[in-house]
Design an enzyme around this catalytic site. Structure first.
Site, short mmCIF file in Angstrom:
data_model
loop_
_atom_site.label_atom_id
_atom_site.label_comp_id
_atom_site.label_asym_id
_atom_site.label_seq_id
_atom_site.Cartn_x
_atom_site.Cartn_y
_atom_site.Cartn_z
N LYS A 26 -19.16 -25.78 -8.70
CA LYS A 26 -19.43 -27.21 -8.52
C LYS A 26 -20.29 -27.74 -9.65
O LYS A 26 -19.97 -28.76 -10.28
CB LYS A 26 -20.10 -27.44 -7.17
N ARG A 96 -26.00 -29.75 -2.10
CA ARG A 96 -24.81 -28.96 -1.82
C ARG A 96 -24.88 -27.59 -2.49
O ARG A 96 -25.53 -27.44 -3.52
CB ARG A 96 -23.55 -29.68 -2.33
N GLY A 105 -16.54 -24.84 2.76
CA GLY A 105 -17.03 -24.91 4.13
C GLY A 105 -17.87 -23.74 4.58
O GLY A 105 -18.36 -23.72 5.70
N MET A 107 -20.81 -22.60 3.23
CA MET A 107 -22.26 -22.79 3.12
C MET A 107 -22.63 -24.22 3.48
O MET A 107 -21.76 -25.04 3.78
CB MET A 107 -22.72 -22.40 1.71
N ARG A 352 -12.24 -28.81 -8.49
CA ARG A 352 -12.13 -27.35 -8.54
C ARG A 352 -10.66 -26.99 -8.50
O ARG A 352 -9.82 -27.81 -8.09
CB ARG A 352 -12.87 -26.70 -7.37
N HIS A 468 -0.79 7.17 9.96
CA HIS A 468 0.66 7.28 10.08
C HIS A 468 1.29 5.93 10.38
O HIS A 468 2.27 5.51 9.76
CB HIS A 468 1.01 8.28 11.20
N ARG A 574 10.35 11.25 1.39
CA ARG A 574 9.68 12.21 2.27
C ARG A 574 10.73 12.82 3.19
O ARG A 574 11.11 12.23 4.20
CB ARG A 574 8.59 11.49 3.07
N SER A 772 3.25 13.79 -9.87
CA SER A 772 3.11 12.58 -9.07
C SER A 772 1.84 12.73 -8.24
O SER A 772 1.70 13.71 -7.49
CB SER A 772 4.32 12.37 -8.15
N CYS A 839 2.32 8.21 -6.05
CA CYS A 839 3.16 7.86 -4.90
C CYS A 839 2.35 7.68 -3.63
O CYS A 839 2.91 7.53 -2.55
CB CYS A 839 4.25 8.90 -4.68
N TYR A 859 4.47 5.33 -14.06
CA TYR A 859 5.01 4.49 -13.00
C TYR A 859 4.11 4.58 -11.76
O TYR A 859 3.28 5.49 -11.63
CB TYR A 859 6.44 4.92 -12.63
#
Length: 894
Positions: A26, A96, A105, A107, A352, A468, A574, A772, A839, A859
């Site tokens: 601000k 402010r 909103g 503070m 802003r 899981h 998997r 991996s 992975c 990757y």
């Protein structure tokens, strides 16, 4: 002498937009707008460094601050004329907050500061409107009393409501000057009763009380929660801006409002905003009156009868429209502008970068790049990768009411509405007859996979972000809330108890997997839509990134989804997930309970054609893209029954005595199965298991090649710790390959998920053609944390900054990351062409992807629905590594 205060006003400012770390967003933008010659009321900004000092020194200020603030106030007085505290011609302030990151909103704000029993009379005289003056006074007392004196807001509202009933008024606007004077007197009496002190009449006491309250609000609960949700560090602190008041509530030629330079919901390049005539800023927020639209087009779209600003204040509208264009061109981004109109003159109170939906963010970034406002690389860096979840999954209608029951962990994004069931079988059954289902479990196991697949969403009472349930749900694209510890599930009774309510099988619940919220009943959802702008952004991202992006997938549905979302292969298949199919699980169990190798091979012969069919489907879908198949990893006991009922059913299905099955279960039991007989250890001690899988893999690859499919096969050995393990298993794999697919080019590599493997990477790389990194287990084994149990205390660790982030969500760079770096360095030293990937779940986390770019991985692989996120994050990582990201930050601040 240290400088703690920066002034702005009358076309000059001590600061600018590049100083947001010091002045907050601000303060920096008010200074910038002032220097641009825009109509900004004068003021001063107390720096964020004062906030840091305030908390580091027992909530005390630097010695020079009071003098510097007094000098700043004098500068404001010189510009505007009225004096602070002058009974006849008073200067009033707004106070402010303003952190470097927007926290709308979160503070506290105080308006009309400087009013007391003497100055309110002066304001009435100067304005010629006693009603306005005393209305402003009561507003100030209400704000100051709530924020500074810590009096409950409703106590002021109770007095106001009682007075309206007493005076026969229905709306605030009907109250007279005399009415407001009476209400002000009652407010003061209540303050005296609550605090044992009169309402402060000394304007200096008021000013410093407000400044302190704003600094204290940096640590209020809502601000702390917002920072946590948005990764804003507490040490940043907030600035405080003290600014001369302008009044939108002085009459019919006054107004207050908020405008966006583009539509924040859709990103359309159209002026968008609302205003209220004869009002102050809090009136817009409070919703007491319905705001009017700024433009005629907005009025038409909203089907409103109230006149637009464009109609009733055409001159002000024209100036505001010019300001809109000026600010967007200057900041090169969509702006959120707060303004006040006082007696026909426009004043700007804030600008802003505007908050926007993911859809709007993508459209704005793409259109600004296409019209040359920003570079394509900057368009890529402007989008928060995780926000793309909004575009890929259903979301709750933000306008719909909701009853929040509890919160868990936001394990897999998207909204789901369904009837709850407590077993995978029930979930599957009811889904098959057309019911939308939410599967509720204390925790899920691999045996629940069919119910998870059938469900629209998943809830667990236990487990973390890499449990899981979380991992499988993300892979399937199912919304999931995990670790909702306040839930009490009773499977026997078929009930779920939470928040004093009891829900039974078949009752409706709604979940938001992006926020972790669980709500009662059915809440409307909005389906995702992927625009052409999204495709354009992804195309640009793909052109900018170095790392490739693969998907973790083992079913045709997962693989097809991954390709549709831009995956460049499968980084983790998997194979154990394929065994939980109801048609296969008994063959797996038969193999496990067999007493000798002959019995195991007989069962494995049943599984081989099934596995070969699975792999063939993946090769066909990924035609020409790499497919990394991990050999069996979990301990065998995961495939066996656990409850009394299941043991009886399985024994009957396998045709063996229940005692014999129980005996086998006892033999397989492990105190710590995560570190037990699993992964390559199974392949070494039961070679026939891996033999069957490898035969199925090569058989499928050979069949696919004969059918004209391009196969890029990679076989991965899990949980290796030593070179010798790699040698033994690689020899067996190579021998089978030579027999079944002698001419097939392919790679054999290992999964690095143990600290020893990372340290021995040089030796292992002599045998492995790729690594991996299985960062889920590498995190567990490095930190000594169970990902299924750590959720009970990790929030406390995060709050105390022991781990700034959940290490199962964002990689622990100092520990786990160091092992990755060691393995990369030692592995590539031993084998120059070593391919490196990841992975684990970290492969879809933007912060972790930044790290993987730095260490040079080739990757990342993640669940299918996180592929677009990973593509964008990898592009941003490449841009940051090139140094262009810093250039964009400087340009935006300039």
């Amino acid at each position: 002498m240290a400088r703690w205060v920066y002034s702005f006003g009358k076309g000059k400012a001590d600061g600018n937009a590049s100083m947001r770390e010091l002045l907050g967003g601000k303060g920096a933008n008010l200074a910038e707008m002032t220097s641009l010659g825009l109509p900004v009321p004068p003021g001063l900004t107390i720096t964020t460094e004062v906030c840091t000092h305030f908390y580091a020194h027992g909530q005390n200020y630097p010695n020079e601050l009071q003098k510097q603030v007094a000098e700043g106030v004098q500068k404001i007085e010189k510009i505007v004329g009225p004096k602070f505290g002058d009974a006849k011609n008073p200067l009033l302030f707004s106070v402010r907050s303003g952190a470097r990151a927007s926290m709308p909103g979160m503070m506290d704000t105080i308006l009309n500061l400087g009013l007391n029993d003497a100055t309110v009379a002066g304001l009435a005289e100067r304005s010629g409107d006693a009603r306005f003056a005393y209305d402003s006074y009561r507003r100030f007392m209400q704000m100051y009393g709530s924020v500074v004196l810590d009096i409950a807001h409703h106590q002021f509202e109770d007095i106001l409501d009682s007075a309206k009933r007493e005076f026969g008024r229905f709306q605030d606007g009907e109250l007279t000057a005399a009415d407001w004077q009476t209400i002000c007197a009652r407010y003061k009496d209540m303050v005296q009763a609550e605090t044992k002190k009169p309402f402060p009449q000394d304007v200096q006491e008021q000013l410093w009380g407000a400044i302190g309250a704003v600094f204290k609000s940096w640590m209020n609960p809502r601000a702390i929660t917002y920072r946590k949700l948005n990764d804003i560090p507490a040490e940043w602190g907030t600035a405080v801006t003290v600014q001369a008041m302008v009044f939108g509530n002085l009459g019919g030629d006054c107004a207050t409002g908020v405008a966006f330079t583009r539509d924040p919901s859709t990103g359309e390049n159209t002026f968008y905003g609302e205003f209220l005539v004869n009002a102050q800023g809090e009136d817009v927020v409070a919703g007491i009156r319905t705001p009017q639209q700024i433009t005629v087009a907005g009025k038409t779209a909203q089907k409103s009868n109230a006149p637009a600003m464009e109609e009733v204040m055409p001159d002000v509208f024209a100036e505001l429209d010019r300001v809109r264009k000026t600010l967007e061109k200057h900041y090169r981004d969509m702006q959120d502008i707060e303004f006040t109109v006082q007696q026909g003159k426009l004043y700007l109170l804030q600008t802003r970068n505007g908050k926007r939906t993911a859809q709007a963010a993508v459209r704005i970034a793409v259109e600004m790049a296409q019209d040359g406002t920003i570079a394509r690389e900057e368009a890529i860096t402007r989008i928060n990768p995780t926000s793309l979840d909004q575009l890929l999954h259903p979301r709750l209608d933000p306008a719909a009411p909701r009853e929040l029951l509890t919160r868990g962990l936001p394990a897999s994004p998207g909204a789901a509405v369904g009837r709850i069931y407590f077993s995978a079988d029930d979930a599957e059954h009811h889904a098959n007859v057309g019911e939308p289902v939410i599967l509720c479990r204390i925790e899920t196991s691999p045996e629940d996979i069919h119910g998870m697949y059938a469900a629209k969403g998943i809830i667990t009472a236990r487990g973390g972000m890499t449990s899981h349930a979380a991992v499988v749900a993300r892979g399937m694209g199912r919304p999931c809330v995990a670790g909702a510890g306040e839930l009490h599930l009773d499977y026997a009774a078929g009930t779920l108890k939470v928040a004093g309510q009891t829900f039974r099988a078949g009752d409706w619940l709604t979940i938001d997997g992006a926020s972790g919220e669980i709500m009662a009943g059915q809440i409307p959802t909005l389906e995702p839509t992927l625009s052409g702008d999204f495709a354009t952004l992804m195309e640009w991202a793909d052109g900018a990134r170095r790392m490739r992006v693969r998907a973790n997938a083992e079913t045709p549905v997962d693989a097809e989804t991954a390709r549709r979302l831009g995956a460049e292969g499968i980084g983790l298949c998997r194979t154990e997930h394929m065994f939980f199919d109801p048609l296969r699980i008994n063959a797996v169990r038969e193999m496990i309970v067999a007493e000798d190798e002959k019995g195991r091979r007989r069962a494995l012969d049943k599984l081989r054609p099934m596995q070969q069919q699975d792999f063939r489907a993946l090769f066909d879908i990924m035609d020409g893209l790499p497919v990394t198949i991990r050999l069996l990893d979990p301990p065998l006991h995961e495939f066996l029954p656990h409850s009394e009922k299941e043991i009886t059913e399985v024994a009957a299905a396998l045709g063996i005595d229940r005692p014999a099955l129980e005996q086998r279960l006892m033999q397989l039991h492990e105190a710590n199965p995560m570190l037990g007989h699993r992964g390559c250890r199974l392949g070494i001690t039961y070679p026939e298991i891996y033999e069957m899988q490898v035969e199925a893999i090569y058989g499928a690859a050979a069949d696919a090649v004969r059918a004209g499919v391009k196969v890029k096969l990679e076989i991965m050995i899990p949980l290796v710790a030593t070179q010798r393990e790699t040698v033994l298993l690689k020899e067996r794999i190579v021998a089978i390959g030579a027999r079944l697919a002698p001419d097939l080019p392919h790679l054999i590599g290992v999964m690095i998920e143990l600290p020893r493997a990372a340290l021995a990477a040089g030796e292992i790389a002599a045998e492995a053609q790729f690594f991996s990194f299985g960062t889920n287990d590498l995190t567990q084994t490095t930190l000594g944390l169970s990902r299924d149990d750590a959720g009970r205390f990790l929030p406390d660790y995060q709050r105390m900054n022991i781990y700034p982030k959940d290490p199962f969500v964002s990689i622990d760079q100092a520990g786990v990351g160091e092992l990755v770096q060691i393995a990369v360095d030692r592995g590539r030293k031993a084998r120059k062409d070593l391919k490196l990937g990841v992975c684990g779940e970290h492969g879809g986390d933007p912060d972790s992807i930044q790290f993987f770019e730095k260490v040079g991985l080739d990757y990342v692989s993640c669940s299918p629905y996180r592929v677009p996120i990973a593509r964008l994050a990898a592009a941003q990582a490449s841009i940051a590594a090139s140094g262009k990201g810093k250039a964009f930050s400087k340009a935006a601040a300039a």
